[in-house]
Design a protein around this motif. Sequence first.
Motif, PDB file in Angstrom:
ATOM      1  N   ALA A 209     -55.361 -33.704  20.649  1.00  0.00           N
ATOM      2  CA  ALA A 209     -55.378 -33.497  19.140  1.00  0.00           C
ATOM      3  C   ALA A 209     -55.593 -34.865  18.259  1.00  0.00           C
ATOM      4  O   ALA A 209     -56.363 -34.614  17.164  1.00  0.00           O
ATOM      5  N   GLU A 212     -59.724 -34.837  19.033  1.00  0.00           N
ATOM      6  CA  GLU A 212     -60.436 -33.807  18.886  1.00  0.00           C
ATOM      7  C   GLU A 212     -61.395 -33.386  20.185  1.00  0.00           C
ATOM      8  O   GLU A 212     -62.351 -33.285  19.987  1.00  0.00           O
ATOM      9  N   HIS A 214     -61.800 -31.495  23.913  1.00  0.00           N
ATOM     10  CA  HIS A 214     -61.544 -30.202  24.756  1.00  0.00           C
ATOM     11  C   HIS A 214     -60.867 -30.420  25.848  1.00  0.00           C
ATOM     12  O   HIS A 214     -61.199 -31.197  26.471  1.00  0.00           O
ATOM     13  N   PHE A 266     -55.778 -20.917  14.695  1.00  0.00           N
ATOM     14  CA  PHE A 266     -55.831 -20.802  15.988  1.00  0.00           C
ATOM     15  C   PHE A 266     -56.152 -19.262  16.404  1.00  0.00           C
ATOM     16  O   PHE A 266     -55.600 -18.257  15.992  1.00  0.00           O
ATOM     17  N   VAL A 297     -58.359 -24.329  16.334  1.00  0.00           N
ATOM     18  CA  VAL A 297     -58.482 -24.325  17.701  1.00  0.00           C
ATOM     19  C   VAL A 297     -59.062 -22.839  18.101  1.00  0.00           C
ATOM     20  O   VAL A 297     -58.513 -21.934  17.808  1.00  0.00           O
ATOM     21  N   ILE A 339     -61.421 -27.648  18.307  1.00  0.00           N
ATOM     22  CA  ILE A 339     -60.901 -27.937  19.657  1.00  0.00           C
ATOM     23  C   ILE A 339     -61.170 -26.922  20.517  1.00  0.00           C
ATOM     24  O   ILE A 339     -60.446 -25.936  20.107  1.00  0.00           O
TER      25      ILE A 339
END
Length: 498
Positions: A209, A212, A214, A266, A297, A339
């Motif tokens: 977080a 950023e 993966h 999200f 996300v 992300i």
Amino acid sequence: MWARVSSIGLKGMEGYRVNVEVGTYIGTDSFKIVGLPDAAVKEAKERIIASLRSLGYTLSGQKITINLSPADQKKFGPMFDLPMAISLLLSLHELDVVIPEGTGFLGALSLDGSIQPVEGMLPAALAAKRLGIKWLYMPFDDELPVLEFNGLEIIFVSSLQDVIGHLSDQWVPPLLEKQEELCVQSADFLDFQQIIGHRSAKQALEIAAAGEHHVLMTGPPGCGKSLLAGSFPTILPELSKEAQLEVISLYQLSRNKYPRTFLPPFRNPHHSASGVSIIGGGQYPKPGEISLAHRGVLFLDEIGEFSKKTLDMLRQPLENGEITISRTHATITYPAQFIFLAAMNPCPCGYAGSNKRYCTCTPKQILAYKNKLSGPLRDRFDINLSLRSVDFSKAMTEKAGEESRAVRQRVVEARERQFERYGQEVCNGRVPFEVLLRTSPLSEGQQVDLQKLSFNKGLSNRTQIKIIRLARTISDLQGSSRITDQSIWAAVKWNGGA
């Protein structure tokens, strides 16, 4: 006679100025719209005629030609109704005013002359600001936040008569009531504190977080992969006003409703979703799941069950932060900076390496399952997490974990250090590598140690870069102005290079 007003056309999220030119001549009744209009724009003829008649205007004995310039760009949707009607009234001298340069019009007309909001109003308004429009007439949409921009005055109107009255200084728009405040939290997400155990995984998600990065999570069914991913948005910083408008614009273009929250989006599409629904596209391209996850996300659960073609199409947005969709009539680019969280089992049955259940898969089946995730895509993950089921008898005796609010505060502070260092709102996971090295150079000893490790482990150049990016983020969370030795070895562990 001839008249012209300005409007905004959209090409994906990109807007461009459209000059609505109207020529009227005495002759046989005719009404033509040119400039590559789609069916919705062509049908504006009937809406405009009915709207003007409802106000007492007549078009009999007039030969009317409307040109939407530039003529080589396809025009979509009914948002050109209002500018065409205003330009037509100017051409007929039914509206005798001088419209200032830098005035734009957007909106769809109803048959009674009322003006209705349509999809694309918000991205069009954002484009108007970038194009230097100073006054913009458009309908109010209560599903959108009140738009306030420096240098752009938005005049909300509900009917064609309102526009005519305001241009003639005979009507003043009413003050808008203050909208309810957006909520920060959402009941749809679990707090970090509610997740039992997984202390190491929570730490990895905090790093992801902050920079950023993966994340690929691997573990048996029921070990908590989906639970961790579902709580991840609660530790992300709130969206800025600009980011929120950008996200809502994408939702509006895709005809999806965006929840009234400052939390980042999200998206969790099912593995049966088509490539078009995830990447975006269609005959008239619209944003897909990766664009709806912009600034937020994208979580792909059971990533091995997605089609290989769909997964390989993720490589461009993961690399560039945008997706380009090419069709015969247009090439459109949508932002897709997100992300990426993914979860998969270690094998088809899910229990390879487990000490609680016996794995029934053959080595060939396990290899085929892992190969569903191509090497280039697997290489895009900065953090590789190997999860195990939680032993509740031990976990329940442990001290309760931190609340998401406390973790989010550290994430915000780490991001602020990155923004200050790079002079722009960009994180370690996305900043150009040369900029990262220029602002945070490695010491000679760190370079030698990393080269030795890369030689011994056979790490690719991309993996070495990921390790340095992760180390920089870990150092930011620790408050260090330089990349520490400890952060490099921690980055090697999280990346799976150790």
